[in-house]
Scaffold this active site. Structure first.
Site, PDB file in Angstrom:
ATOM      1  N   GLU A 104       0.966  -1.230   0.057  1.00 20.52           N
ATOM      2  CA  GLU A 104       0.046   0.081  -0.036  1.00 20.52           C
ATOM      3  C   GLU A 104       0.904   1.271  -0.041  1.00 20.52           C
ATOM      4  O   GLU A 104       1.871   1.310   0.392  1.00 20.52           O
ATOM      5  CB  GLU A 104      -0.765  -0.090   1.243  1.00 20.52           C
ATOM      6  CG  GLU A 104      -1.784  -1.134   0.965  1.00 20.52           C
ATOM      7  CD  GLU A 104      -2.913  -1.393   2.451  1.00 20.52           C
ATOM      8  OE1 GLU A 104      -4.112  -1.361   2.164  1.00 20.52           O
ATOM      9  OE2 GLU A 104      -2.378  -1.251   3.480  1.00 20.52           O
ATOM     10  N   CYS A 117       3.427   8.420   1.452  1.00 19.39           N
ATOM     11  CA  CYS A 117       3.904   7.585   2.457  1.00 19.39           C
ATOM     12  C   CYS A 117       4.177   6.217   1.669  1.00 19.39           C
ATOM     13  O   CYS A 117       3.254   5.594   1.073  1.00 19.39           O
ATOM     14  CB  CYS A 117       2.954   7.120   3.379  1.00 19.39           C
ATOM     15  SG  CYS A 117       3.520   6.249   4.831  1.00 19.39           S
ATOM     16  N   CYS A 124       6.114  -7.136   7.252  1.00 19.44           N
ATOM     17  CA  CYS A 124       7.091  -6.711   8.147  1.00 19.44           C
ATOM     18  C   CYS A 124       7.815  -7.718   9.154  1.00 19.44           C
ATOM     19  O   CYS A 124       6.904  -8.390   9.492  1.00 19.44           O
ATOM     20  CB  CYS A 124       6.843  -5.258   8.655  1.00 19.44           C
ATOM     21  SG  CYS A 124       8.079  -4.449   9.622  1.00 19.44           S
ATOM     22  N   CYS A 128       6.350  -5.149  15.876  1.00 23.72           N
ATOM     23  CA  CYS A 128       5.905  -4.132  16.828  1.00 23.72           C
ATOM     24  C   CYS A 128       4.442  -4.318  17.260  1.00 23.72           C
ATOM     25  O   CYS A 128       3.528  -4.433  16.460  1.00 23.72           O
ATOM     26  CB  CYS A 128       6.231  -2.612  16.145  1.00 23.72           C
ATOM     27  SG  CYS A 128       7.673  -2.211  15.721  1.00 23.72           S
ATOM     28  N   CYS A 131       1.423  -2.220  15.927  1.00 23.19           N
ATOM     29  CA  CYS A 131       1.336  -2.061  14.358  1.00 23.19           C
ATOM     30  C   CYS A 131       0.593  -3.287  13.571  1.00 23.19           C
ATOM     31  O   CYS A 131       0.998  -4.244  13.950  1.00 23.19           O
ATOM     32  CB  CYS A 131       2.692  -1.718  14.028  1.00 23.19           C
ATOM     33  SG  CYS A 131       2.855  -1.493  12.220  1.00 23.19           S
ATOM     34  N   CYS A 353      -1.204   5.559  10.112  1.00 29.54           N
ATOM     35  CA  CYS A 353      -0.004   5.186  10.673  1.00 29.54           C
ATOM     36  C   CYS A 353      -0.319   3.785  11.727  1.00 29.54           C
ATOM     37  O   CYS A 353      -0.853   3.640  12.168  1.00 29.54           O
ATOM     38  CB  CYS A 353       0.817   5.606  11.766  1.00 29.54           C
ATOM     39  SG  CYS A 353       1.225   7.557  11.246  1.00 29.54           S
TER      40      CYS A 353
HETATM   41  N1  SAH Z   1       9.394   0.243  10.273  1.00 24.61           N
HETATM   42  C1  SAH Z   1       9.704   1.622  10.017  1.00 24.61           C
HETATM   43  C2  SAH Z   1       8.756   2.237   8.940  1.00 24.61           C
HETATM   44  C3  SAH Z   1       7.380   2.127   9.453  1.00 24.61           C
HETATM   45  S1  SAH Z   1       6.989   3.813   9.715  1.00 24.61           S
HETATM   46  C4  SAH Z   1       9.726   2.335  11.412  1.00 24.61           C
HETATM   47  O1  SAH Z   1       9.017   1.581  12.286  1.00 24.61           O
HETATM   48  O2  SAH Z   1       9.748   3.477  11.553  1.00 24.61           O
HETATM   49  C5  SAH Z   1       5.340   3.545  10.526  1.00 24.61           C
HETATM   50  C6  SAH Z   1       5.141   4.776  11.613  1.00 24.61           C
HETATM   51  O3  SAH Z   1       3.940   4.304  12.448  1.00 24.61           O
HETATM   52  C7  SAH Z   1       6.074   4.035  12.808  1.00 24.61           C
HETATM   53  O4  SAH Z   1       6.640   5.223  13.431  1.00 24.61           O
HETATM   54  C8  SAH Z   1       5.459   3.096  13.442  1.00 24.61           C
HETATM   55  O5  SAH Z   1       5.737   2.828  14.780  1.00 24.61           O
HETATM   56  C9  SAH Z   1       4.013   3.963  13.680  1.00 24.61           C
HETATM   57  N2  SAH Z   1       2.842   3.089  13.938  1.00 24.61           N
HETATM   58  C10 SAH Z   1       2.627   1.861  13.696  1.00 24.61           C
HETATM   59  N3  SAH Z   1       1.701   1.224  14.259  1.00 24.61           N
HETATM   60  C11 SAH Z   1       1.072   2.409  14.624  1.00 24.61           C
HETATM   61  C12 SAH Z   1      -0.309   2.758  15.167  1.00 24.61           C
HETATM   62  N4  SAH Z   1      -1.331   1.562  15.456  1.00 24.61           N
HETATM   63  N5  SAH Z   1      -0.611   3.891  15.367  1.00 24.61           N
HETATM   64  C13 SAH Z   1       0.189   4.912  15.353  1.00 24.61           C
HETATM   65  N6  SAH Z   1       1.165   4.739  14.802  1.00 24.61           N
HETATM   66  C14 SAH Z   1       1.765   3.641  14.367  1.00 24.61           C
END
Ligand code: SAH
Length: 387
Positions: A104, A117, A124, A128, A131, A353
């Site tokens: 996406e 974005c 991935c 996390c 996420c 995000c």
């Molecule tokens: N793997 C990289 C790129 C992904 S960036 C990284 O971790 O930086 C995506 C961003 O959105 C990251 O800062 C991630 O931590 C954040 N993110 C992931 N899940 C989220 C959620 N449910 N709500 C808000 N932010 C989130």
């Protein structure tokens, strides 16, 4: 009598995603005259990355015979667009498919900029805990063609060619889609070098931000070899908490991560590292943690981006209360850091995000979101298509 026709090979090579030298070599391999290779490569580069040409036949200043040769050997294919959704706030999300897998890309328009974005992987490996992408089983690296192709598709769909136009709609690129860009370093690097080429897509490297969960050994290389801006998904100030919510922390601790940030080349007040901090109620959002956060990053030219947690079906966390986010932001602000709270964008189309996840389960997931989310983020009907 039966005639034997020469049948052109079914598969042609995609020129998108090749470096300039790679393009010249491809022309050499296809039999382009040695004296003409550099000139032809420059002409093609211009058509493809300045004008967004998707078809050799439109390249009107190139000889017809050369165009036909090109079409016989090469193509300029973008990933296939499976769906395009438009949020009530103008955010657009494209579900794309290439090589049988889906990923996406999200466009977020603002008054003063337009941010794309971009994904670096299908799925991935980081898992996390907050996420959605991390719950997707299938993972593969995206190729340079698929990464650059995301920018080109967005330019196509937003009528944002040529790259030399003033007032372009896409002004910034963030590697914050699906995947961990520093686990796909070579392909991300090749794609971002194409994106920042001044005679091509012409996105300034300062306006390209690579976000990482903290692959410490690759951070210095990103600075030296790509030279883009850096964002760090920090999300916690203590290792015991970060070990749980960003499991990569078990490998690279907060102190090492911040050391790598301190050494990132070119930092100044005009060029800061962005620290992303997702606000999880009762997990990482105490005011003591806000104070620890500013102490921790002392000396690093930084911005702190507080991200309200975006919910997804089955997520083990909820977003901090709004008053708590404001108090947290105030402590950070008073310490001298700009700390914009990131307005959730495109939640209604699961484009915010951490909500990206491309698989068939998604439709069911969205239905459940529709049932549970508040009215403010109800699904928009306009422009929406089922994946
Ligand atoms: N793997 C990289 C790129 C992904 S960036 C990284 O971790 O930086 C995506 C961003 O959105 C990251 O800062 C991630 O931590 C954040 N993110 C992931 N899940 C989220 C959620 N449910 N709500 C808000 N932010 C989130």
């Amino acid at each position: 009598m039966r005639a034997f026709h020469y049948i052109a090979p079914m598969t042609t090579t995609n020129l998108i995603g090749l470096s300039f030298d790679g393009l010249r070599q491809a022309l050499a391999d296809a039999g382009t005259d040695a004296k003409q290779q550099s000139m032809r490569a420059r002409q093609l580069w211009n058509w493809v990355y300045v004008h967004g040409a998707a078809d050799f036949s439109t390249m009107s200043n190139l000889a017809k015979g050369f165009r036909a040769d090109m079409a016989e050997h090469f193509n300029l294919a973008r990933p296939e667009i499976v769906s395009e959704q438009i949020s009530e706030d103008g955010t657009r999300k494209w579900l794309l498919r290439a090589g049988g897998q889906e990923f996406e890309t999200v466009f977020i328009p603002d008054a003063d900029r337009g941010t794309l974005c971009v994904s670096s992987q299908v799925g991935c490996t980081l898992n996390c805990r907050f996420c959605h992408t991390g719950t997707q089983a299938l993972v593969r690296n995206l190729t340079p063609a698929e990464i650059v192709g995301q920018i080109m598709i967005a330019r196509d769909r937003l009528a944002d060619w040529p790259s030399t136009a003033e007032n372009r709609r896409i002004t910034n690129v963030v590697m914050m889609g699906m995947g961990e860009p520093l686990y796909n370093f070579d392909n991300v690097k090749q794609a971002l070098l194409i994106a920042q080429d001044g005679d091509g897509l012409a996105l300034s490297r300062r306006r390209i931000t690579l976000s990482t969960a903290g692959v410490v050994p690759m951070i210095a290389r990103a600075g030296a070899e790509i030279g883009c801006s850096l964002a760090i998904s920090l999300h916690a100030v203590r290792d015991d908490i970060r070990d749980v919510i960003v499991p990569l922390n078990r490998k690279y601790k907060i102190a090492e991560l911040l050391d790598a940030c301190r050494s990132y080349p070119g930092l100044s007040n005009a060029r800061r590292i962005t620290f992303e901090y997702v606000m999880l109620k009762g997990v990482n959002d105490s005011l003591a943690e806000a104070r620890e956060l500013v102490a921790l990053i002392k000396g690093i030219p930084a911005k702190i981006n507080l991200i309200p947690f975006n919910p997804w079906p089955g997520a083990p966390y909820v977003c901090s209360d709004w008053e708590q986010i404001e108090k947290f932001a105030e402590i950070v602000n008073r310490a001298g850091y700009a700390s914009p709270v990131r307005t959730p964008r495109g939640r209604d189309i699961m484009a915010a995000c951490g909500q990206l996840k491309s698989e068939s389960l998604k439709l069911r997931a969205r239905d459940r979101v529709q049932a549970t989310q508040t009215a403010s983020s109800a699904l928009s009907s306009a422009g929406e298509q089922a994946p």
